[in-house]
Design an enzyme around this catalytic site. Structure first.
Site, PDB file in Angstrom:
ATOM      1  N   LYS A   1       0.733  -1.303   0.069  1.00 38.53           N
ATOM      2  CA  LYS A   1      -0.233   0.004   0.119  1.00 38.53           C
ATOM      3  C   LYS A   1       0.988   1.387  -0.097  1.00 38.53           C
ATOM      4  CE  LYS A   1      -3.961   2.084   2.386  1.00 38.53           C
ATOM      5  NZ  LYS A   1      -4.736   1.780   3.773  1.00 38.53           N
TER       6      LYS A   1
ATOM      7  N   SER B   1      -9.756  -0.278   7.002  1.00 42.04           N
ATOM      8  CA  SER B   1      -9.478  -0.159   5.765  1.00 42.04           C
ATOM      9  C   SER B   1      -8.575  -1.347   4.945  1.00 42.04           C
ATOM     10  CB  SER B   1      -8.166   1.090   5.712  1.00 42.04           C
ATOM     11  OG  SER B   1      -9.027   2.454   5.624  1.00 42.04           O
TER      12      SER B   1
ATOM     13  N   SER C   1      -9.699   2.356   2.755  1.00 39.55           N
ATOM     14  CA  SER C   1      -8.969   3.172   1.769  1.00 39.55           C
ATOM     15  C   SER C   1      -8.027   1.896   1.084  1.00 39.55           C
ATOM     16  CB  SER C   1      -8.096   4.054   2.709  1.00 39.55           C
ATOM     17  OG  SER C   1      -7.155   3.227   3.773  1.00 39.55           O
TER      18      SER C   1
END
Lengths: 507, 497, 98
Positions: free
Chosen positions: A80, A179, A155
């Site tokens: 990420k 997330s 997210s």
């Protein structure tokens, strides 16, 4: 060789150990898959083919010498874009950090490199991890591989979409209010938020320091456990890191996969079901609970009365911490610098204001203003202070519930993936996606989301929560659910996903 | 401006002092970068002290230890449990745009320091001592050189960012009246002595290791309310502390006497002109939005640790002063002057280095005090160490130089010409002990002054002074006057009785 | 408590050093009002005797040895800077002094 991308990381590790394939071959297979599908999915913000292949070659050389740096040595992974990486940009999905290449690796990234995992690239995310749909990325949204018109969650939609589109066998995510787990739920993948302090946050660009946690994003529970084992454990660079051995998560996943849950007490959280949950989501959840009973577990209903206030507490604590964390993006030392229009020889102050206006997206600004408000004098006690008290009440609810049950369960998200754009202008509706995942962050306890089936053709997630430091329990129960359901489906849920449109790969 | 004495006939001053002490730990407060002064720009930096995205702080245990020791030495209670907090405000030399500090939970609180002011003991109450980090340093380029106003741009070096600071805050000091400026000065001086004795900081005001902010307000005489205060920032010498308080008392008094209101603001001290000028107005808009630092866990010193640290404290300053006075045989006045000049530590070190107490006191309080005063600096800022002073006195004791030559040795050392022995050598200052040359000079003097010689021969030994003066003149002072006298008396056949 | 005016939003933007346009302020104010109204539900939930939780995991006294660790070179430190001069970060003129 496309079948290499369909295998789990555990299977790939075994194939590497057996000499059936090489790290270069499977890294290349994944790079090809990225090239073929990422035009449609947009899971990646940056792909480092050269770096990944170089690491793969080193891994193969190690194997040739009869050595191995870890159980996952040679299995590629996506990271990420909120984790710092030497040699690759780290943008956090924000314009304000466009092109920034950190001079240091996050501890988890360093552990991946030390374990011999080639880093495929950096995955898309809501700007500074603020969102539940990946639509708040400054670089355009990620699309759900199940339906490209829909959100992949957020997210960490990029990491979840990468594994569910078979564009990576493993990925790292971060979870502040859900997330990792909510994207896993809506993409039919597996996501784990470990105990707070169980995995180093050093190098994780903080949204809300007291809630953030790094965790695995995978397609199987065992893969998540293998990754957790590799990245977990004490880090002296993170003061909140727990100085204790990582629980035996791999052993727990293997034990759970036997399908035997006799002696386990499962608590269904009354406040996290029913009203507000999509009918199909509730149905899949109820069926899964029934499976746990079949596997020998004892199911009880537990009440956590303060969970209804979790969302409010979260939307005070998170923006407060974020407003302070994001103050450093000021155009002085790194990142974007924008001069205000029509101002001759602007001051540092004016450049800061102009840059922060131009560099941050709407959701980030919303949360900074909200957090600034909640912390300002005169409001602190009513807002931030009160929210911290709610945290105490939520932790007490958990403690009481864990007196009655070894694990707690709920649907991961109240709905399946919604359409891109559907909730973009309604922040409150967007925030409701995290209703079931937020309590775990507030209390620091571990949670997993595993696929529970489909509702109207879209994936539904099943969440398991355990007491702090008992991460092994979520793996055991998650693996048992996975075993029971894949047996029923005749294979992993992702096998039912529609084929993605592919771009011709020129090689 | 109102005359100082007149101001104090009408008003009671309330003082407040905030002193920042830069610790001398090897590393910074929250990262492993060197905390050493200077260094090439941006070479003592890492992701944490540069505030890079993703970086995290880890508390320096040694800094906590120093903070607790300072707290104990100031008779404070030590917190059983306390946290760091973020103080949020934007400034380019602060890498995260928040300072990691302590807010409502300081590590040490409720203490006091007894300071001696002209023989009287004054108790200064300490509200708190807390831990925090320093900022980077900006250099302003363009416009008037080095000044922030009119500069075209600034250059920032973050080597200093993150160096551990202890901020020591007093409660309002009331009742000092006309002595307020002296109390302020004495407090800072004696606090510095304490910090030096603890060994936790270099505590050099000229290098910014010790920085004082002076808060002052006036209230009408007899009123028990505090007036509006001004905060004069970065007053960087003992003398300036005293002067700044005097100045602010006169300034406030004039405003109040004219029926106007004092503005609550920060003010800047100007060393050269001896005045303060208006800085930033403290408005309600200033809102630091403090909250507990989530990346750090609470500090909870065990009672056992605190007691261990208490055992490492230096002697109580008041008791120590009494002991030293007795050991050195100083009169009350001598001791008071020594303390008042901020020379106690210097004299002590000079004595430790081998000098006799009166000699050490004499050099620091006369010769060196005069030079410091001429240059407008503190004694401790002079480019000479107690060891060097002791060595010069040793040269006198050994008869290698006399007092007059010793002053020239001081000149040389202060001018950076090296150690005392090297200065004596390079400047050719040694007393001529070669009796041949001396004897010739004595003969010359006797020949040139036959009348005087006759008197001496006749027993008027006191007349020898004139001959000694002539010899010393010929020897350009580089002779031991005692030896010259001996030779004269010997040659003229006169004995001392 | 939940009312948040345009002026307040402008003031908060000023504190947060974001140069919000008039249009952005117009859009944000009502959105924040809605969010704050939802959040207000917690106002009466906790009584004063409930201790606040600032850290999910109750650790204390995590200290580092006072030993120098290698950091970054000046080149690494300055690599991402928008502007540099003489091995320092070049920033626009600074207003006022704290």
């Amino acid at each position: 060789m496309s079948d290499l991308t369909r295998r789990s990381a555990a299977e790939l590790a075994a194939a590497l150990a057996d000499g059936e394939t090489s790290s270069v071959a499977l890294t290349r297979a994944h790079l090809d898959r990225i090239a073929a599908v990422d035009g449609a999915v947009h899971a990646y913000l940056h792909v480092d083919a050269e770096g990944a292949l170089a690491a793969a070659r080193e891994s193969d050389e190690r194997r040739a010498r009869g050595e191995s740096a870890s159980r996952l040595d040679g299995v590629p992974i996506a990271v990420k874009d909120v984790l710092t990486t030497v040699g690759m940009p780290t943008t956090c999905g924000s314009r304000i950090l466009e092109g920034w290449v950190p001079p240091y690796d996050a501890t988890v990234v360093a552990r991946l490199r030390a374990g011999g995992l080639p880093l495929l690239g950096k995955t898309n995310m809501d700007e500074f991890a603020m969102g539940s749909s990946t639509e708040h990325s400054a670089y355009g949204p990620t699309h759900n591989p199940w339906d490209l018109e829909r959100i992949p969650g957020g997210s960490g939609g990029g990491s979840a979409a990468a594994v569910s589109a078979f564009a990576a066998p493993l990925a790292l995510g971060t979870d502040t209010g859900g997330s990792i787990r909510q994207p896993a739920a809506v993409t039919g993948s597996v996501g784990v938020k470990p105990t707070y302090g169980g995995i180093s946050r050093y190098g994780l660009v903080a949204m809300a320091n007291s809630l953030d946690q790094v965790g695995p994003v995978t397609r199987t529970v065992l893969d998540a456990a293998l990754l957790h084992e590799l990245i977990g454990g004490h880090d002296p660079l993170d003061s909140t890191s727990i100085d204790q051995p990582v629980p035996d998560v791999v052993g727990a996943a293997e034990q759970g996969a036997t399908g035997d849950l006799r002696g386990l007490r499962v608590g269904v959280v009354k406040e996290l079901t029913g009203e507000g949950y999509q009918a199909g989501v509730q149905q899949r959840f109820d069926e899964t609970v029934a499976l746990l009973v079949e596997a020998g577990a004892e199911v009880v209903e537990v009440s956590c009365p303060h969970f209804v206030h979790a969302l409010a507490a979260y939307y005070l604590i998170m923006p407060s911490e974020a407003s302070s964390n994001l103050a450093r993006f000021d155009a002085m030392r790194y990142g974007l610098r924008v001069e205000p229009e029509g101002v001759e020889a602007p001051s540092a102050e004016e450049v800061m204001r102009a840059t922060r206006d131009a560099g941050f997206g709407d959701e980030v600004k919303r949360r900074i203003i909200l957090g600034t408000y909640a912390l300002s004098s005169g409001y602190y006690d009513a807002y931030y202070g009160r929210a911290q008290q709610i945290r105490t009440l939520i932790s007490r609810d958990f403690a009481a519930a864990f007196e009655q049950a070894d694990v707690l369960v709920s649907p991961t998200a109240p709905t399946t993936a919604f359409k891109l754009g559907e909730k973009l202008d309604d922040p409150l509706a967007m925030y409701l996606n995290d209703l079931a995942t937020i309590p775990a962050n507030l209390a620091g306890v571990p949670g997993i989301s595993v696929p529970a089936g489909l509702a109207d053709g879209l994936p539904v997630g099943f969440q398991v929560l355990a007491p702090a430091l008992a991460d092994d329990r979520v793996y055991r129960v998650g693996a048992a659910v996975e075993t029971a359901l894949t047996g029923r489906w005749g294979g992993p849920l992702l096998d039912q996903a529609p084929a993605l449109p592919t771009t011709e790969v020129a090689r | 401006m109102m005359d100082f004495d007149e101001a104090l006939e009408q008003f009671d001053p309330a003082l407040g002092l905030e002193v920042h002490v830069e610790l001398n730990t090897a590393t910074k407060m929250f990262c492993g970068c060197p905390a050493a002064f200077g260094g090439e720009p941006n070479t003592h930096v890492c992701p944490t002290c540069l505030g890079l995205p993703g970086s995290m702080p880890v508390v320096n245990g040694k800094a906590v230890e120093s903070a607790i020791r300072i707290g104990l030495a100031l008779n404070c209670s030590i917190a059983e449990w306390c946290r760091f907090a973020r103080k949020n405000y934007f400034y380019p030399d602060m890498p995260k745009n928040f300072q990691t500090s302590q807010y409502d939970e300081p590590i040490a609180f409720d203490g006091y320091l007894d300071v001696d002011v002209e023989g009287e003991t004054f108790r200064v109450e300490i509200e708190r001592a807390h831990m925090e980090e320093d900022t980077g340093k900006s250099t302003h380029v363009g416009g008037t050189t080095g000044r922030i106003h009119g500069a075209e741009y600034s250059l920032v070096d973050y080597n200093r960012a993150g160096i551990p600071l202890i901020e020591i805050v007093t409660r309002p000091i009331v009742g000092a009246g006309v002595k307020a400026p002296l109390v302020a000065r004495a407090y800072v001086q004696q606090l510095r002595d304490l910090i030096l004795a603890l060994g936790v900081s270099e505590a050099r005001m000229d290098q910014g290791n010790l920085r004082a902010d002076v808060n002052l307000s006036l209230a009408p005489k007899g009123s028990d309310r505090l007036g509006t205060r001004s905060e004069t920032k970065n007053v960087n010498s003992f003398r300036s502390v005293e002067r700044a308080v005097r100045y602010e008392i006169s300034r406030h008094a004039a405003i109040l006497a004219a029926g106007d209101a004092v503005v609550q603001e920060t003010r800047h001290w100007h060393e050269d002109t001896g005045i303060t000028t208006s800085g930033r107005e403290k408005s309600d808009a200033e809102d630091y939005r403090y909250f507990p630092e989530p990346d750090l866990v609470p500090v909870a010193p065990s009672a056992q640790w605190v007691e261990e640290l208490r055992g490492t404290l230096p002697e109580n300053p008041t008791a120590k002063r009494a002991r030293l006075q007795a050991e050195w045989g100083f009169s009350d006045l001598e001791m008071r002057d020594t303390v008042g000049a901020g020379a106690l530590g210097l004299v002590e070190e000079t004595i430790t280095a081998g000098a006799a107490p009166q000699a050490a006191r004499k050099w620091w309080l006369s010769e060196l005090a005069r030079r410091a005063n001429e240059e407008g600096v503190e004694l401790s800022d002079l480019a000479i160490t107690p060891a060097q002073v002791a060595r010069i006195q040793a040269l006198v004791d050994e008869g290698k130089v006399n007092d007059k030559l010793a002053r020239q040795v001081f000149d040389g050392v202060l001018a950076g010409e090296g150690e005392p022995d090297a200065v004596v050598e390079a400047r050719g200052l040694a007393i001529v002990s070669d009796d041949g040359a001396l004897s010739a000079a004595v003969d010359d003097a006797i020949a040139a002054n036959p009348d005087v010689a006759e008197k001496i021969r006749g027993g008027k030994v006191a007349a020898a002074g004139a001959l000694i003066g002539a010899v010393m003149k010929q020897m350009r002072g580089q002779a031991d006057a005692g030896r010259v006298r001996e030779l004269i008396l010997e040659k003229l056949g006169a004995g001392e009785g | 408590m939940s009312d948040i005016t345009r002026d307040e939003v402008a003031h908060l933007a000023d504190l947060a050093r974001i140069d919000l346009s008039e249009a952005e302020i117009d859009k944000l104010a009502p959105q924040l009002a809605v969010i704050l109204e939802a959040i207000d539900s917690i106002a009466d939930v906790a009584t004063d005797d409930i201790p606040p939780t600032s850290h999910a995991v109750p650790l204390t006294n995590v200290f580092r040895e006072d030993v120098v660790r290698p950091g970054l070179t000046a080149e690494q430190a300055l690599a991402g800077a928008p502007a540099t001069e003489d091995q320092r970060f070049l920033v626009p003129r600074i207003l006022g002094e704290d």
